[in-house]
Design a protein around this motif. Sequence first.
Motif, PDB file in Angstrom:
ATOM      1  N   GLY A  32       2.212  -9.739   1.744  1.00  0.00           N
ATOM      2  CA  GLY A  32       1.968  -9.268   0.597  1.00  0.00           C
ATOM      3  C   GLY A  32       0.678  -8.260   0.270  1.00  0.00           C
ATOM      4  N   PHE A  33       0.930  -7.292  -0.766  1.00  0.00           N
ATOM      5  CA  PHE A  33      -0.264  -6.104  -0.845  1.00  0.00           C
ATOM      6  C   PHE A  33      -1.485  -6.943  -1.220  1.00  0.00           C
ATOM      7  N   ASP A  34      -1.463  -7.902  -2.114  1.00  0.00           N
ATOM      8  CA  ASP A  34      -2.873  -8.578  -2.627  1.00  0.00           C
ATOM      9  C   ASP A  34      -3.291  -9.352  -1.440  1.00  0.00           C
ATOM     10  N   TYR A  35      -2.305  -9.853  -0.708  1.00  0.00           N
ATOM     11  CA  TYR A  35      -2.803 -10.838   0.335  1.00  0.00           C
ATOM     12  C   TYR A  35      -3.443  -9.745   1.505  1.00  0.00           C
ATOM     13  N   GLU A  36      -2.790  -8.781   1.818  1.00  0.00           N
ATOM     14  CA  GLU A  36      -3.744  -7.972   2.805  1.00  0.00           C
ATOM     15  C   GLU A  36      -5.080  -7.319   2.385  1.00  0.00           C
ATOM     16  N   MET A  37      -4.994  -7.012   0.956  1.00  0.00           N
ATOM     17  CA  MET A  37      -6.249  -6.417   0.501  1.00  0.00           C
ATOM     18  C   MET A  37      -7.406  -7.565   0.482  1.00  0.00           C
ATOM     19  N   ALA A  38      -6.845  -8.739  -0.028  1.00  0.00           N
ATOM     20  CA  ALA A  38      -7.992  -9.923   0.139  1.00  0.00           C
ATOM     21  C   ALA A  38      -8.508  -9.939   1.609  1.00  0.00           C
ATOM     22  N   LEU A  39      -7.383  -9.979   2.396  1.00  0.00           N
ATOM     23  CA  LEU A  39      -8.037 -10.088   3.911  1.00  0.00           C
ATOM     24  C   LEU A  39      -8.719  -9.145   4.521  1.00  0.00           C
ATOM     25  N   GLY A  40      -8.712  -7.925   3.962  1.00  0.00           N
ATOM     26  CA  GLY A  40      -9.593  -6.739   4.299  1.00  0.00           C
ATOM     27  C   GLY A  40     -10.848  -6.940   3.601  1.00  0.00           C
ATOM     28  N   VAL A  41     -11.088  -7.613   2.312  1.00  0.00           N
ATOM     29  CA  VAL A  41     -12.250  -8.111   1.808  1.00  0.00           C
ATOM     30  C   VAL A  41     -12.879  -8.965   2.614  1.00  0.00           C
ATOM     31  N   ALA A  42     -12.272 -10.161   2.889  1.00  0.00           N
ATOM     32  CA  ALA A  42     -12.825 -11.368   3.773  1.00  0.00           C
ATOM     33  C   ALA A  42     -13.715 -10.746   4.928  1.00  0.00           C
ATOM     34  N   GLU A  43     -12.516 -10.053   5.710  1.00  0.00           N
ATOM     35  CA  GLU A  43     -13.193  -9.465   6.826  1.00  0.00           C
ATOM     36  C   GLU A  43     -14.403  -8.756   6.786  1.00  0.00           C
ATOM     37  N   GLY A  44     -14.277  -7.770   5.633  1.00  0.00           N
ATOM     38  CA  GLY A  44     -15.544  -6.947   5.587  1.00  0.00           C
ATOM     39  C   GLY A  44     -16.890  -7.825   5.176  1.00  0.00           C
TER      40      GLY A  44
END
Length: 270
Positions: free
Chosen positions: A63-75
């Motif tokens: 999912g697009f939102d899923y992967e964007m949220a993963l990037g946010v959490a990683e950051g």
Amino acid sequence: MNHIKLVVAGALALLGVLVIGGYLADPAPQATDQESAAAGGTLRIGVDGTKPAYYKVDGVTKGFDYEMALGVAEGMGATPEFKVMDFNELFTALEAGEIDMIGAQVTETAERKQDFAFTAPYFVTYLSFLTPEDSTIKDRDDINGRNIAVVEGTIHERYLAEQYENVNVIKAKDEDGAVKAIQTGKADAFFYDAPYTTPIIDRAPIPLKSAIVYAADDAPISFVMKKGDPRKKQIDGILEQMILDGDWLKLKKVYFKEYPLSEVFKDKGA
């Protein structure tokens, strides 16, 4: 699913990094959930389990939102925890403190901004006109003077009135009702959110196509948080960096390859 009300939104927030610091007197107070997430704890993200935002294929989450949220959490150095619920339950869960952030293709609206905080945009709303395969509707100029179906209670009716001239709005109870209006000849097209038209086309009793798909640059999609959450500034900075680094564009090409690139993100170097 009503994800949009089109409003003029501002540019991306300035790049910022949340700094949590200071001296703590003994005994040290217990960290809050917000501090914990920023310091490497858990970031709870509410999703609605709908493709293309968050879904599973053979047990693998995509999912697009899923992967964007993963990037946010990683950051942030946080561990993401996704909680799936109905779209209408997400805002209640956020207010109740059950989740920290909503990531479900939520469009920023004037009404929502009164009660919630929106991060810097990570997408824009894409709109679509579904038509019969043999329709003569080819571009947005062809919409004027037509009968256009919308789902009653959504904001599509208002947007049609604001953006198109001489459009006759056909109200339907739900998505299938809008398709039936096309099938019976009452409507020439069905106006809806582009990312959610695929299942409608798949189950329609008549051959349909997305005749027109375009970006509504004045309808940004953002993560939603509680007002006053200090993590918002940090997340804004992370999103900005994901766009500048090209990570955002890679995900856009995976999930929305066929969509034209919005001017909003062209301006940011995407």
